[in-house]
Design a protein around this motif. Sequence first.
Motif, PDB file in Angstrom:
ATOM      1  N   ASN A  64       0.652   9.849  13.912  1.00  0.00           N
ATOM      2  CA  ASN A  64      -0.689   9.579  14.398  1.00  0.00           C
ATOM      3  C   ASN A  64      -1.429   8.588  13.508  1.00  0.00           C
ATOM      4  OD1 ASN A  64       0.049  11.935  15.868  1.00  0.00           O
ATOM      5  ND2 ASN A  64      -2.112  12.275  16.317  1.00  0.00           N
ATOM      6  N   ILE A  65      -1.367   8.827  12.220  1.00  0.00           N
ATOM      7  CA  ILE A  65      -2.006   7.903  11.285  1.00  0.00           C
ATOM      8  C   ILE A  65      -1.003   7.537  10.202  1.00  0.00           C
ATOM      9  CG2 ILE A  65      -4.398   8.573  11.671  1.00  0.00           C
ATOM     10  CD1 ILE A  65      -4.158  10.456   9.262  1.00  0.00           C
ATOM     11  N   ASN A  66      -1.243   6.360   9.614  1.00  0.00           N
ATOM     12  CA  ASN A  66      -0.256   5.769   8.708  1.00  0.00           C
ATOM     13  C   ASN A  66      -0.570   6.133   7.265  1.00  0.00           C
ATOM     14  OD1 ASN A  66       1.192   3.760   7.119  1.00  0.00           O
ATOM     15  ND2 ASN A  66       1.646   2.810   9.086  1.00  0.00           N
ATOM     16  N   ASN A  67       0.183   7.100   6.737  1.00  0.00           N
ATOM     17  CA  ASN A  67      -0.109   7.636   5.400  1.00  0.00           C
ATOM     18  C   ASN A  67      -0.047   6.560   4.309  1.00  0.00           C
ATOM     19  OD1 ASN A  67      -0.305  10.181   6.603  1.00  0.00           O
ATOM     20  ND2 ASN A  67       1.893  10.555   6.362  1.00  0.00           N
ATOM     21  N   GLU A  68       0.954   5.683   4.395  1.00  0.00           N
ATOM     22  CA  GLU A  68       1.097   4.652   3.356  1.00  0.00           C
ATOM     23  C   GLU A  68      -0.047   3.644   3.429  1.00  0.00           C
ATOM     24  OE1 GLU A  68       3.322   5.734   5.368  1.00  0.00           O
ATOM     25  OE2 GLU A  68       5.286   5.972   4.424  1.00  0.00           O
ATOM     26  N   ALA A  69      -0.400   3.224   4.657  1.00  0.00           N
ATOM     27  CA  ALA A  69      -1.460   2.229   4.798  1.00  0.00           C
ATOM     28  C   ALA A  69      -2.791   2.804   4.307  1.00  0.00           C
ATOM     29  CB  ALA A  69      -1.569   1.790   6.258  1.00  0.00           C
ATOM     30  N   ILE A  70      -3.014   4.079   4.619  1.00  0.00           N
ATOM     31  CA  ILE A  70      -4.245   4.731   4.162  1.00  0.00           C
ATOM     32  C   ILE A  70      -4.280   4.783   2.636  1.00  0.00           C
ATOM     33  CG2 ILE A  70      -5.439   6.969   4.095  1.00  0.00           C
ATOM     34  CD1 ILE A  70      -4.438   7.290   7.073  1.00  0.00           C
ATOM     35  N   LEU A  71      -3.121   5.036   2.048  1.00  0.00           N
ATOM     36  CA  LEU A  71      -3.010   5.044   0.591  1.00  0.00           C
ATOM     37  C   LEU A  71      -3.290   3.658   0.009  1.00  0.00           C
ATOM     38  CD1 LEU A  71      -2.133   6.202  -2.168  1.00  0.00           C
ATOM     39  CD2 LEU A  71       0.231   5.771  -1.499  1.00  0.00           C
ATOM     40  N   VAL A  72      -2.692   2.629   0.633  1.00  0.00           N
ATOM     41  CA  VAL A  72      -2.880   1.259   0.143  1.00  0.00           C
ATOM     42  C   VAL A  72      -4.361   0.890   0.179  1.00  0.00           C
ATOM     43  CG1 VAL A  72      -2.529  -1.168   0.744  1.00  0.00           C
ATOM     44  CG2 VAL A  72      -0.579   0.416   0.696  1.00  0.00           C
ATOM     45  N   GLU A  73      -5.017   1.152   1.308  1.00  0.00           N
ATOM     46  CA  GLU A  73      -6.429   0.768   1.416  1.00  0.00           C
ATOM     47  C   GLU A  73      -7.291   1.573   0.456  1.00  0.00           C
ATOM     48  OE1 GLU A  73      -6.721  -1.874   2.418  1.00  0.00           O
ATOM     49  OE2 GLU A  73      -6.300  -2.310   4.515  1.00  0.00           O
ATOM     50  N   PHE A  74      -6.916   2.822   0.222  1.00  0.00           N
ATOM     51  CA  PHE A  74      -7.645   3.641  -0.751  1.00  0.00           C
ATOM     52  C   PHE A  74      -7.518   3.039  -2.156  1.00  0.00           C
ATOM     53  CE2 PHE A  74      -7.809   6.911  -3.981  1.00  0.00           C
ATOM     54  CZ  PHE A  74      -8.945   7.627  -3.655  1.00  0.00           C
ATOM     55  N   LEU A  75      -6.281   2.721  -2.547  1.00  0.00           N
ATOM     56  CA  LEU A  75      -6.046   2.188  -3.891  1.00  0.00           C
ATOM     57  C   LEU A  75      -6.763   0.860  -4.096  1.00  0.00           C
ATOM     58  CD1 LEU A  75      -2.223   2.966  -4.241  1.00  0.00           C
ATOM     59  CD2 LEU A  75      -4.083   4.061  -5.509  1.00  0.00           C
ATOM     60  N   ARG A  76      -6.769   0.045  -3.028  1.00  0.00           N
ATOM     61  CA  ARG A  76      -7.418  -1.261  -3.168  1.00  0.00           C
ATOM     62  C   ARG A  76      -8.931  -1.112  -3.248  1.00  0.00           C
ATOM     63  NH1 ARG A  76      -4.370  -5.850   0.258  1.00  0.00           N
ATOM     64  NH2 ARG A  76      -5.033  -4.708   2.099  1.00  0.00           N
ATOM     65  N   LYS A  77      -9.459  -0.188  -2.432  1.00  0.00           N
ATOM     66  CA  LYS A  77     -10.914  -0.029  -2.409  1.00  0.00           C
ATOM     67  C   LYS A  77     -11.426   0.631  -3.682  1.00  0.00           C
ATOM     68  CE  LYS A  77     -14.675  -0.827  -1.102  1.00  0.00           C
ATOM     69  NZ  LYS A  77     -15.068  -2.196  -0.774  1.00  0.00           N
ATOM     70  N   LYS A  78     -10.743   1.720  -4.099  1.00  0.00           N
ATOM     71  CA  LYS A  78     -11.268   2.507  -5.221  1.00  0.00           C
ATOM     72  C   LYS A  78     -10.908   1.901  -6.567  1.00  0.00           C
ATOM     73  CE  LYS A  78     -12.854   5.695  -2.485  1.00  0.00           C
ATOM     74  NZ  LYS A  78     -14.266   5.882  -2.197  1.00  0.00           N
ATOM     75  N   GLN A 103       3.923  -2.454   9.497  1.00  0.00           N
ATOM     76  CA  GLN A 103       4.017  -3.904   9.713  1.00  0.00           C
ATOM     77  C   GLN A 103       2.789  -4.427  10.456  1.00  0.00           C
ATOM     78  OE1 GLN A 103       7.696  -5.787  10.992  1.00  0.00           O
ATOM     79  NE2 GLN A 103       6.662  -6.724  12.747  1.00  0.00           N
ATOM     80  N   ASP A 104       2.375  -3.692  11.494  1.00  0.00           N
ATOM     81  CA  ASP A 104       1.238  -4.107  12.310  1.00  0.00           C
ATOM     82  C   ASP A 104      -0.033  -4.183  11.464  1.00  0.00           C
ATOM     83  OD1 ASP A 104       0.114  -4.498  15.116  1.00  0.00           O
ATOM     84  OD2 ASP A 104      -1.104  -2.815  14.389  1.00  0.00           O
ATOM     85  N   ILE A 105      -0.222  -3.167  10.616  1.00  0.00           N
ATOM     86  CA  ILE A 105      -1.462  -3.086   9.842  1.00  0.00           C
ATOM     87  C   ILE A 105      -1.564  -4.220   8.823  1.00  0.00           C
ATOM     88  CG2 ILE A 105      -2.718  -1.657   8.176  1.00  0.00           C
ATOM     89  CD1 ILE A 105      -1.588   0.804   9.747  1.00  0.00           C
ATOM     90  N   PHE A 106      -0.426  -4.598   8.244  1.00  0.00           N
ATOM     91  CA  PHE A 106      -0.476  -5.616   7.182  1.00  0.00           C
ATOM     92  C   PHE A 106       0.123  -6.955   7.608  1.00  0.00           C
ATOM     93  CE2 PHE A 106      -0.407  -1.465   4.933  1.00  0.00           C
ATOM     94  CZ  PHE A 106      -1.681  -1.547   4.374  1.00  0.00           C
ATOM     95  N   TYR A 107       0.253  -7.185   8.902  1.00  0.00           N
ATOM     96  CA  TYR A 107       0.945  -8.389   9.387  1.00  0.00           C
ATOM     97  C   TYR A 107       0.238  -9.670   8.957  1.00  0.00           C
ATOM     98  CZ  TYR A 107       4.389 -10.619  12.403  1.00  0.00           C
ATOM     99  OH  TYR A 107       5.459 -11.335  12.870  1.00  0.00           O
ATOM    100  N   HIS A 108      -1.068  -9.582   8.792  1.00  0.00           N
ATOM    101  CA  HIS A 108      -1.830 -10.787   8.439  1.00  0.00           C
ATOM    102  C   HIS A 108      -2.331 -10.746   7.006  1.00  0.00           C
ATOM    103  CE1 HIS A 108      -1.599 -11.930  12.603  1.00  0.00           C
ATOM    104  NE2 HIS A 108      -2.097 -10.750  12.969  1.00  0.00           N
ATOM    105  N   ASP A 109      -1.814  -9.800   6.244  1.00  0.00           N
ATOM    106  CA  ASP A 109      -2.327  -9.615   4.878  1.00  0.00           C
ATOM    107  C   ASP A 109      -1.382 -10.248   3.861  1.00  0.00           C
ATOM    108  OD1 ASP A 109      -3.204  -8.652   2.421  1.00  0.00           O
ATOM    109  OD2 ASP A 109      -4.023  -6.839   3.355  1.00  0.00           O
TER     110      ASP A 109
END
Lengths: 557, 445
Positions: free
Chosen positions: B122-136, B156-162
């Motif tokens: 349902n939700i992407n655990n790794e992507a959520i972790l990445v955005e958390f680490l970058r934000k905090k 891949q979809d979440i970070f395709y343009h990153d």
Amino acid sequence: MYLGIDVGGTFTDGVLVSENKIIKTCKIPTSNNSILEAFEKLMDDKPFKRLEKIVISTTLMTNLILERKYDKTGLLLLPGPGISYQDYNFPFQFAIARGSIDFQGRIIEPVDEDEIIENVGQLIRAGCLNIGIISKFSSRNPALELEVEKIVKKQFPHLNIKLGHQVTGNLNFIRRAMGTGLFLATHNTFYNFILDIENSFKQRNINCPVYILKADGGIVPIKFVDKFAVDTILSGPAASCLGAKALLESDASAIVVDIGGTTTDLSLILNSIPLYASRGVRIEDIYTHVRSLAVYSIPIGGDTGIDIDGNNCLILTFQRAGLPACLGGEKPTLTDCLRVLDLTDIGDKDKAYSVLENISILLKKPVTEIANTALNMATDLIIKAIEKVFKIWQEEPAYRIWQLLNPLSIKPNTLICLGGPSGPMGRLLSEKMQIKNVHYPLCSVANAIGAALAIPTYEEKVRINTEKGEISSSWGYFVKMENLQKQKLFPKIAETKALEVFNLFLKENKVYAEPEIYQHEVFNMVRNWQTTGQIHEITLGIKPKILGFIENKECFG
Amino acid sequence: MNKSTGLVFFPAFDWSISPTHPEREERLLYTRDQIMEEGLLDFPNIKEYKAQLALKEDILRTHFCLPAYENVITEAHLIAAGSAIAIGKAWHEKEIFNGFALVRPPGHHALHITYGNRGFCNINNEAILVEFLRKKYEYRKIAIIDTDVHHGDGTQDIFYHDPDVLFVSFHQDGRTLFPGSGFINELGGPNAFGTTLNIPLPPGVGDNSLMYIIDKLILPVLKDFEPEIIINSAGQDNHFTDPLANMNVTAQGYARLTEKLNPDILVLEGGYAVETALPYVNLAIILALAGKDFTGVIEPQLGNKKLIESKDIMKYCETITSKLLSIWEKKKEINLDELFGKEKFYTRKKKIFYDTEYFTEEQEETVRRCTDCGGFIKYISYLKDNRKSPKSLCISIPIYSCPDCQKAGEDLFYSECNKDNFQQIFLQHKPKDLYLSKDDFHGEY
């Protein structure tokens, strides 16, 4: 009448309790004979026949383990696949043999008779006449351990053998092997100790049942205790915690601070139930399967020394400074600080003053300020440790969603201090923490009160695998059941079955109490999209309770 | 540096997609048994952490949950994501050298926009972790290595343009396995070309061919990229006994892979051989992380057998390695206009099938091309053949976007909120940690 005796490192405490009232207490220096001595002091000329039970809490097992007073013991391990043998750390000689079982109790690899005889032969040549046989997952299927036992017995009939699944049915191969080794290595000494007690009571015509206290605050009849010998480690802190409970309100949530000579033990009572540790007792590098109360110890006590460091700062030495000066010792201790401030009237104030004066002169500060600073440092450390205990408790891992969504949020509102300097220390701690302080003179023998009022307590697991038709348990019981419903076992039937086997276990150990189901989980086993069976994991037991709450705590003594 | 390994073990013993679904209560039961029986948690350098719940803002920082947050998120998902974050925090605080979130449900098929369960996620655990680490904690360059047998299409979809997130996935070829994507021409969008690398593999890949791919392709790429953190999407379904795929990797292979990748944080993904693989693979991985000898972890099903891949498979691995390596090395020389056109905005259309929920999303993704950052991204999304599904506009402003792209994204949200083109409008403003919908908009921003 119940009689409780707690044999500690320095003192042996005893109480006689009748109808929730303390009749008599005693505190004597610990010696080889202190159990009987305490008994005689407490009983005076009272008729023995009014005595309903005697409970003894002893440090014997703890000392045997700590001092490595082991009989030569060898372990034959059947680990199968898994962590490297290099990572094993046993205080016993061990040998590895083929043969393995998986988590479902399936035999993966059979044993090799020649190899077993060869290995055990080597252990014997190394002097081990006690042999522990432990296979991984033996609680899920003891077949290999039993088979190896047969092979060994046939070849070497005079060995003393113990199997892993007989010691504990809990998962943790290393701790199970350790427990088996400890059992064998201490068995003789412990057994002789038990015999001594039994005989000396018999000689005095005392026929009431005698029990030994375990680390979980439960008691075992002395007749069966050699089976549970290792479980009697660290029963002292359990005794204290139960004693504190007996002195508190019946629904209390409290922090129990047991201040000894060199250590302070912290434990928690939450809604009247002592908090249990999630893992087995660990003593130094010995990890055991023994269930115990959650006790956190810090190296501070009445005998903790006070000194000055290289920078002319006051420090606590965290080493036993010998007896406090006010009690005839030579060096200043926390007890001396309490004495010079008149927070206690134990010992000679002048002696306390004179040892603290040396420090006072060096630091150019008045003696009372030195004493206050030292006590401040000590209470700060204890409070820090209490906070840590809370943190550990709250950060305990949870494996289910409901546990994370419903965290226990009991806030203990009471502090109860036990042990020698407990009166003044309790006051100092509770003022700082702004929390209610409970203190009675009886707090100094709370451990013996706890022992006197303890009853059996259990928390065990029963696992039913319907696909294989097997029931196994944390106390090592294992049976094949031909007539189990394979695909789906109704929860009620599973629970009835679990209670049935648990009651058998209780009966064997002469325990008469109503067990309760604590938790029941069901896992559907699915293979190729079909449900092929279920695993029921049922936690059940007897809740930790005490025989009553002390009524004459205010007026006694 | 504290050389210890952190572990969050959250088997969710009270959650399943359905009673007989692979993603059910039983999945990590035997892994727990094995870990407990081995006494792994008694190792002085293995530290167990408690699972945690992620916050709503942690989810919204990563996903657009459509049609609404409540439709997508359950507590089980918050705990899986929160546990990955718990390991991330411990890692950042240097309490641990590396850590493993051994959790379920998994997440790597959850895309930037999520409507519910897709590929068990349902939700992407790794992507959520990445955005958390970058934000905090202001990390920037992060590598995610996806070692699940299925293509990590969500990540891949979440970070395709990153351009700051390197996503590398090896997996069984999309022509033979769900989700049917992850071909070598999927290399990232115009602002992040080359920071997505896909290594589709034929069925039958075993330990040796996999180690070749790691040694000759993934490790050189990682070395070149120089990430501050390496995250491993640690699926375990390349195992030779997995019921949903056809690879031949062993527990030893997974342990060696872990040792070679040396990831900072692992998050469990798939792996559905609950008895024959998971207990052994997880044990071997944890031992590898903790620097312990793992050579004794041999699956009973393997015994003395040796799984040796065919010469064809080795040859294939050599070919794809050299192909991808040359793409990686030459990615800066590629003429992006030839690939993506010359327009300021690059648009692609996607049909996304939700296999668990059985519906299809129609999506149009547009990224603002930018040489300084990942650009901002807008999505137009609705469910096909469902008249009730609102047409949604989702605008995502990446955390390290340049002022121009930020302004352009904000302006778009502002102007569309004044119009009636879309029933729902969402703004994901990562630099400001602000997550708004049209309902929050009251004429000013």
